[in-house]
Design an enzyme around this catalytic site. Structure first.
Site, short mmCIF file in Angstrom:
data_model
loop_
_atom_site.label_atom_id
_atom_site.label_comp_id
_atom_site.label_asym_id
_atom_site.label_seq_id
_atom_site.Cartn_x
_atom_site.Cartn_y
_atom_site.Cartn_z
N GLU A 1 0.83 -1.21 0.00
CA GLU A 1 0.00 0.00 0.00
C GLU A 1 0.86 1.26 0.00
O GLU A 1 2.05 1.22 0.30
CB GLU A 1 -0.94 0.02 1.20
CG GLU A 1 -0.32 -0.38 2.54
CD GLU A 1 0.81 0.49 3.02
OE1 GLU A 1 0.70 1.74 2.90
OE2 GLU A 1 1.81 -0.06 3.53
N GLY B 1 6.41 0.30 3.99
CA GLY B 1 5.20 0.01 3.25
C GLY B 1 5.55 -0.39 1.82
O GLY B 1 6.60 -0.97 1.56
N GLU B 2 4.64 -0.09 0.91
CA GLU B 2 4.80 -0.38 -0.53
C GLU B 2 4.72 -1.86 -0.86
O GLU B 2 4.71 -2.24 -2.02
CB GLU B 2 6.13 0.17 -1.08
CG GLU B 2 6.34 1.65 -0.92
CD GLU B 2 7.69 2.12 -1.47
OE1 GLU B 2 8.36 1.33 -2.18
OE2 GLU B 2 8.05 3.28 -1.22
N GLY B 3 4.71 -2.72 0.14
CA GLY B 3 4.81 -4.16 -0.12
C GLY B 3 6.23 -4.68 -0.09
O GLY B 3 6.50 -5.80 -0.51
#
Length: 354
Positions: free
Chosen positions: A175, A317-319
């Site tokens: 995300e 974050g970001e995966g």
């Protein structure tokens, strides 16, 4: 409806793992991963197909869901909301950490605009599933209305279905959204009854003053919405983000399709907690990639009785944590498929002493 895993081949899977040329349990978490993933991937096989199968990850897909939050205007992050759109553009041009890791590790990457303040240019190749430009400030109003909520759930589910139809059997969830640790902490408190002091951390690195502000703000949020926080769907509507909403829809559909789900960090786990509350069997399909540096994430995992594969103090974050897990999952399957048994290798079986 998410079907519970059927353990048709449980004995055979465990037996095969145990008889590899190693002491029992010597490959640690990799053995648990192999057992779980093979169990998932063998759900639709008959006895003959199972005996002949080679279990592999096909077309692994990592999706970054991006959305902006009205509550970000309250100064709960180190960055303004405009950074969400700027980072989405960075994803599209290939310059972010998640791009580097996906290229390095063999992921297919999709980035979804679930509703950010500044929509990216169409030529950037972002998947547009906008529910608006920003959620409402959750300390003043419900984050989204019923139409946005249900549209977002359907959009997330549809995206998962598309990847499944293209041959993907493992899907990971990341995300991007300034302010979304505030939403995730509020969801965590609402689902568990834990106080904001227990669920709020530093996000991407805010100071203690902002942590205190987040805690006070979430206390206000929980008091304001208390009559409506009685079920996971209303919790999502009142407290969630557009990106969290679409993650919930995508995760639930992936579990229904009996795919392997790789859950990233704090925000993705908040979405997973909602999915597990809606469909408890969904957790059987989930691998929790890492325990993040966000203090509430360890408590989330403990609440779910889940153990993460990695602990690298990531808080980006970001995966990114989910991305890092792929080689471990692939290694677990390679060992399951290719490592010799004691009989095959003509090695004397190692027996644990009492």
């Amino acid at each position: 409806m998410v079907k519970p895993l059927e353990h048709h081949f449980a004995t055979q899977i465990k037996h095969k793992i145990d008889l590899k040329t190693k002491p029992l349990g010597a490959l640690g978490k990799l053995e648990h991963v192999a057992y779980q993933v093979v169990s998932i991937l063998s759900q639709k096989l008959d006895d003959k197909q199972f005996s002949e199968a080679r279990f592999e990850i096909t077309a692994p897909q990592l999706i970054v869901f991006a959305g902006d939050h009205g509550v970000a205007a309250q100064g709960v992050s180190i960055a303004p909301s405009e950074v969400t759109g700027q980072m989405v553009a960075n994803f599209a041009s290939g310059g972010a950490a998640i791009n580097v890791l996906c290229r390095q590790l063999g992921w297919q990457l999709s980035v979804v605009d679930c509703g950010i303040l500044t929509p990216p240019a169409e030529l950037l190749g972002i998947v547009s599933q906008r529910l608006g430009s920003c959620t409402r400030a959750l300390h003043i109003d419900e984050a989204m209305d019923d139409k946005q909520l249900h549209t977002g759930l359907k959009m997330g589910a549809s995206l998962t279905t598309q990847h499944h139809q293209s041959g993907t059997n493992l899907i990971a969830f990341g995300e991007m959204g300034i302010g979304n640790t505030t939403a995730a902490s509020a969801i965590f408190s609402a689902l568990t009854g834990l106080t904001p002091q227990e669920t709020v951390g530093k996000g991407t690195g805010v100071c203690e003053e902002i942590v205190l502000k987040k805690q006070q703000l979430i206390s206000q949020v929980l008091a304001r919405h208390k009559p409506n926080l009685t079920n996971p769907i209303d919790i999502l509507r009142c407290l969630g983000g557009f990106e969290i909403c679409q993650m919930v829809g995508a995760m639930q559909q992936a579990a229904k399709l009996q795919m392997v789900l790789v859950i990233d960090g704090f925000i993705a786990t908040a979405a997973a907690m909602i999915v597990c509350r809606l469909s408890p069997s969904a957790q059987q399909y989930m691998i929790f990639a890492h325990c993040s540096g966000e203090q509430g994430h360890r408590k989330m995992l403990a609440y779910l009785k889940a153990e993460a594969l990695l602990a690298l103090d990531l808080r980006l974050g970001e995966g990114t944590g989910a991305a890092m897990s792929l080689p471990l999952i692939q290694s677990a399957l390679a060992l399951y498929n290719d490592m010799a048994s004691f009989d095959e290798a003509q090695v004397t079986q190692v027996v644990e002493s009492e």
